[in-house]
Scaffold this motif. Structure first.
Motif, PDB file in Angstrom:
ATOM      1  N   GLU A 315      -2.909  66.668  92.202  1.00  0.00           N
ATOM      2  CA  GLU A 315      -1.615  66.538  92.870  1.00  0.00           C
ATOM      3  C   GLU A 315      -1.772  65.934  94.258  1.00  0.00           C
ATOM      4  OE1 GLU A 315       0.553  70.158  92.974  1.00  0.00           O
ATOM      5  OE2 GLU A 315       0.710  70.331  90.792  1.00  0.00           O
ATOM      6  N   SER A 316      -2.899  66.231  94.922  1.00  0.00           N
ATOM      7  CA  SER A 316      -3.124  65.693  96.269  1.00  0.00           C
ATOM      8  C   SER A 316      -4.614  65.538  96.520  1.00  0.00           C
ATOM      9  CB  SER A 316      -2.486  66.600  97.325  1.00  0.00           C
ATOM     10  OG  SER A 316      -3.067  67.892  97.292  1.00  0.00           O
ATOM     11  N   TYR A 317      -4.936  64.583  97.391  1.00  0.00           N
ATOM     12  CA  TYR A 317      -6.323  64.308  97.780  1.00  0.00           C
ATOM     13  C   TYR A 317      -6.409  64.277  99.301  1.00  0.00           C
ATOM     14  CZ  TYR A 317      -6.929  62.690  92.937  1.00  0.00           C
ATOM     15  OH  TYR A 317      -6.970  62.601  91.574  1.00  0.00           O
ATOM     16  N   VAL A 318      -7.501  64.811  99.830  1.00  0.00           N
ATOM     17  CA  VAL A 318      -7.800  64.692 101.255  1.00  0.00           C
ATOM     18  C   VAL A 318      -9.095  63.909 101.365  1.00  0.00           C
ATOM     19  CG1 VAL A 318      -8.283  65.900 103.405  1.00  0.00           C
ATOM     20  CG2 VAL A 318      -6.664  66.880 101.764  1.00  0.00           C
ATOM     21  N   ILE A 319      -9.001  62.681 101.873  1.00  0.00           N
ATOM     22  CA  ILE A 319     -10.157  61.794 101.925  1.00  0.00           C
ATOM     23  C   ILE A 319     -10.215  61.123 103.288  1.00  0.00           C
ATOM     24  CG2 ILE A 319     -10.078  61.339  99.444  1.00  0.00           C
ATOM     25  CD1 ILE A 319      -8.716  58.681 100.095  1.00  0.00           C
ATOM     26  N   LYS A 320     -11.356  60.537 103.581  1.00  0.00           N
ATOM     27  CA  LYS A 320     -11.487  59.732 104.792  1.00  0.00           C
ATOM     28  C   LYS A 320     -10.761  58.406 104.589  1.00  0.00           C
ATOM     29  CE  LYS A 320     -16.080  61.503 106.069  1.00  0.00           C
ATOM     30  NZ  LYS A 320     -17.481  61.107 106.338  1.00  0.00           N
ATOM     31  N   GLU A 321     -10.244  57.852 105.626  1.00  0.00           N
ATOM     32  CA  GLU A 321      -9.602  56.550 105.534  1.00  0.00           C
ATOM     33  C   GLU A 321     -10.623  55.520 105.047  1.00  0.00           C
ATOM     34  OE1 GLU A 321      -6.849  53.507 108.225  1.00  0.00           O
ATOM     35  OE2 GLU A 321      -7.758  55.291 109.146  1.00  0.00           O
ATOM     36  N   GLY A 322     -10.231  54.768 104.042  1.00  0.00           N
ATOM     37  CA  GLY A 322     -11.139  53.772 103.473  1.00  0.00           C
ATOM     38  C   GLY A 322     -11.855  54.268 102.231  1.00  0.00           C
ATOM     39  N   GLU A 323     -11.834  55.586 101.971  1.00  0.00           N
ATOM     40  CA  GLU A 323     -12.449  56.100 100.756  1.00  0.00           C
ATOM     41  C   GLU A 323     -11.550  55.821  99.547  1.00  0.00           C
ATOM     42  OE1 GLU A 323     -15.340  59.789 102.112  1.00  0.00           O
ATOM     43  OE2 GLU A 323     -13.323  60.254 101.370  1.00  0.00           O
ATOM     44  N   THR A 324     -12.094  56.001  98.345  1.00  0.00           N
ATOM     45  CA  THR A 324     -11.370  55.692  97.110  1.00  0.00           C
ATOM     46  C   THR A 324     -11.138  56.954  96.278  1.00  0.00           C
ATOM     47  OG1 THR A 324     -13.462  55.206  95.995  1.00  0.00           O
ATOM     48  CG2 THR A 324     -12.280  53.350  97.005  1.00  0.00           C
ATOM     49  N   VAL A 325     -10.307  56.807  95.260  1.00  0.00           N
ATOM     50  CA  VAL A 325     -10.021  57.891  94.311  1.00  0.00           C
ATOM     51  C   VAL A 325     -10.421  57.419  92.921  1.00  0.00           C
ATOM     52  CG1 VAL A 325      -8.192  59.219  93.201  1.00  0.00           C
ATOM     53  CG2 VAL A 325      -8.162  58.907  95.673  1.00  0.00           C
ATOM     54  N   ASN A 326     -11.081  58.304  92.165  1.00  0.00           N
ATOM     55  CA  ASN A 326     -11.531  57.931  90.829  1.00  0.00           C
ATOM     56  C   ASN A 326     -10.376  57.962  89.830  1.00  0.00           C
ATOM     57  OD1 ASN A 326     -12.893  59.098  87.988  1.00  0.00           O
ATOM     58  ND2 ASN A 326     -14.001  57.425  88.953  1.00  0.00           N
ATOM     59  N   VAL A 327     -10.274  56.897  89.023  1.00  0.00           N
ATOM     60  CA  VAL A 327      -9.268  56.793  87.962  1.00  0.00           C
ATOM     61  C   VAL A 327     -10.019  56.520  86.661  1.00  0.00           C
ATOM     62  CG1 VAL A 327      -7.266  55.565  87.102  1.00  0.00           C
ATOM     63  CG2 VAL A 327      -7.519  55.933  89.563  1.00  0.00           C
ATOM     64  N   ALA A 328      -9.876  57.422  85.691  1.00  0.00           N
ATOM     65  CA  ALA A 328     -10.634  57.272  84.443  1.00  0.00           C
ATOM     66  C   ALA A 328      -9.791  57.719  83.260  1.00  0.00           C
ATOM     67  CB  ALA A 328     -11.930  58.080  84.501  1.00  0.00           C
ATOM     68  N   GLY A 329      -9.884  56.992  82.174  1.00  0.00           N
ATOM     69  CA  GLY A 329      -9.168  57.338  80.956  1.00  0.00           C
ATOM     70  C   GLY A 329      -9.292  56.228  79.931  1.00  0.00           C
ATOM     71  N   GLY A 330      -8.558  56.373  78.837  1.00  0.00           N
ATOM     72  CA  GLY A 330      -8.655  55.364  77.786  1.00  0.00           C
ATOM     73  C   GLY A 330      -7.458  55.376  76.862  1.00  0.00           C
ATOM     74  N   VAL A 331      -7.480  54.460  75.916  1.00  0.00           N
ATOM     75  CA  VAL A 331      -6.394  54.287  74.946  1.00  0.00           C
ATOM     76  C   VAL A 331      -6.971  54.391  73.545  1.00  0.00           C
ATOM     77  CG1 VAL A 331      -4.598  52.752  74.084  1.00  0.00           C
ATOM     78  CG2 VAL A 331      -5.139  52.785  76.531  1.00  0.00           C
ATOM     79  N   GLU A 332      -6.326  55.194  72.704  1.00  0.00           N
ATOM     80  CA  GLU A 332      -6.704  55.326  71.301  1.00  0.00           C
ATOM     81  C   GLU A 332      -5.587  54.736  70.452  1.00  0.00           C
ATOM     82  OE1 GLU A 332      -7.956  58.814  68.085  1.00  0.00           O
ATOM     83  OE2 GLU A 332      -7.116  59.340  70.037  1.00  0.00           O
ATOM     84  N   VAL A 333      -5.927  53.833  69.546  1.00  0.00           N
ATOM     85  CA  VAL A 333      -4.945  53.168  68.694  1.00  0.00           C
ATOM     86  C   VAL A 333      -5.276  53.470  67.241  1.00  0.00           C
ATOM     87  CG1 VAL A 333      -3.932  50.966  68.019  1.00  0.00           C
ATOM     88  CG2 VAL A 333      -4.604  51.337  70.393  1.00  0.00           C
TER      89      VAL A 333
END
Length: 424
Positions: A315-333
């Motif tokens: 819901e929320s992230y506390v990070i240093k300015e310039g840092e990134t957030v991990n986004v991971a997932g996939g699609v099943e067809v």
């Protein structure tokens, strides 16, 4: 896996909110000779098969046809790309029932109007697939739907009845009769069109608490239809938790063509599933329209199922300015389609991938961030389908101050530029 089990999985999917809200619409019109027809036109165009389906649903006794506007038939229409039509009976018996005891024939009364309704909608929309025209109904509407299907199997490719049987009374149902004898009245109505039964499918459903349609009536009707459409070579019965008992009859070539659905706890009502409302509409069980849409679907149609997995953001992230957030997932067809591309839209910036799985660190902005995950697939019939989910999360920048700032009370930090940033 039985049809009910698949419907339970679909119900869970609907409850999770991962299916896009319907964009089609209801309207009321005169058509086919009926003064009032409630019609739902889906927004989706042929997600399965080569064209739109058409399902005509007939109301029960004392039941307003408008009740079906809130019976979750819009879900059926969108998921199956199916036009829904609910006409009000013109010729009625007592309690506003369909006239099931009067004259029968393709050119008679409401039977003629039903056939004309199909002709009119087919003429208006060249997108309707004649192999996907079905008729269904509740109690007197179910009996009338069965009669219409019997006399015009060349028009109606599938039948669904709820609380309607071949029996006309308790005494008749107590007599054990050969399925061919019970089905003879249907053959008599079909006349020269009887050969079309071989390409048809049917579902007989009854409620476990419906005193008008005991199990013996329903079983007798289902066995007669199984014999009629040559699907009586093998039957399989499944009991699914506390929901229902499903018996299916399989043709010699292994196709499920007839089903008996005995739904626990349901009275004389149309099962609309969770959230359904309306007179004689049940919301405690499965969505019968969805069951019909799946079971009656022609076997040459393989539906496309898309699942977006992962992408579980905090819901929320506390990070240093310039840092990134991990986004991971996939699609099943699964089914009659193949994966084409996966897109991530982060704060209106689009990133597109030709692989179904992603795992990357993405730059974000302070404050609220919006992430849309879109999966594009191509169906076997060449059309496209896009499924998507939308996520939001907050980002707060964490500011580090020099360690020597701690030697001063925070009330003085605003005077020290290196320490002032820590006062956010």
């Amino acid at each position: 896996m039985g049809h009910i089990i698949r419907k339970i999985a679909l119900a869970a999917l609907l409850a999770s909110g991962s299916i896009t809200a319907n964009a089609g619409y209801w309207e009321t019109e005169s058509a086919g000779g009926f003064q009032v027809v409630h019609k739902y036109t889906p927004d989706s165009i042929a997600p399965v098969g080569d064209g739109l389906g058409l399902m005509i649903v007939l109301h029960g006794c004392t039941q307003p046809a408008s009740s079906y506007r809130t019976a979750n038939l819009d879900v059926v229409a969108e998921n199956e790309s199916m036009l829904i039509a609910v006409p009000e009976a013109v010729n009625r018996q007592g309690f506003d029932c369909w006239d099931t005891t009067g004259a029968k024939g393709r050119s008679v009364g409401d039977y003629k109007r039903l056939i004309d309704l199909v002709k009119e909608y087919t003429a208006e929309s060249s997108e309707i697939d004649p192999n996907k025209v079905y008729i269904a109904g509740l109690n007197s509407g179910g009996v009338f739907a069965r009669n219409a299907w019997c006399m015009a199997p060349d028009v109606f490719a599938g039948l669904g009845t709820m609380g309607a049987t071949f029996s006309t009374g308790q005494a008749e149902a107590q007599v054990i009769r050969d399925p061919s004898e019970v089905a003879q009245q249907c053959l008599d109505l079909a006349g020269e069109a009887k050969n079309y039964f071989a390409d048809s499918k049917a579902v007989v459903a009854c409620g476990g608490s419906d005193g008008f349609s005991p199990y013996s009536h329903c079983k007798q009707a289902a066995e007669a239809i199984a014999w009629l459409i040559d699907s009586s070579s093998k039957s399989v019965t499944e009991s699914v938790d506390d929901i229902a008992t499903e018996t299916t009859w399989v043709s010699q070539d292994g196709i499920e063509k007839t089903a008996l659905l005995y739904i626990n706890g349901v009275e004389s009502a149309w099962p609309g599933g969770a959230g359904a409302t309306g007179s004689y509409i049940d919301n405690t069980s499965l969505n019968f329209g969805e069951y019909l849409g799946e079971f009656l679907r022609p076997d040459y149609i393989v539906p496309c199922l898309v699942r977006i997995n992962g992408f579980q953001m905090e819901e929320s992230y506390v990070i240093k300015e310039g840092e990134t957030v991990n986004v991971a997932g996939g699609v099943e067809v699964i089914g009659g389609c193949k994966f084409e591309s996966l897109s991530l839209v982060l704060n209106e910036q689009r990133y597109q991938f030709d692989t179904p799985v992603v795992d990357l660190d993405m730059a974000v902005s302070e404050g609220q961030n919006e992430l849309i995950v879109e999966a594009d697939v191509r169906r076997d019939n060449g059309t496209w389908l896009t499924d998507s989910i939308q996520l939001s999360f907050d980002v707060e920048y964490k500011v580090e101050v020099p360690s020597w700032c701690s030697y001063f009370p925070e009330m003085y930090w605003s005077w020290l530029p290196s320490c002032a940033a820590g006062l956010k």
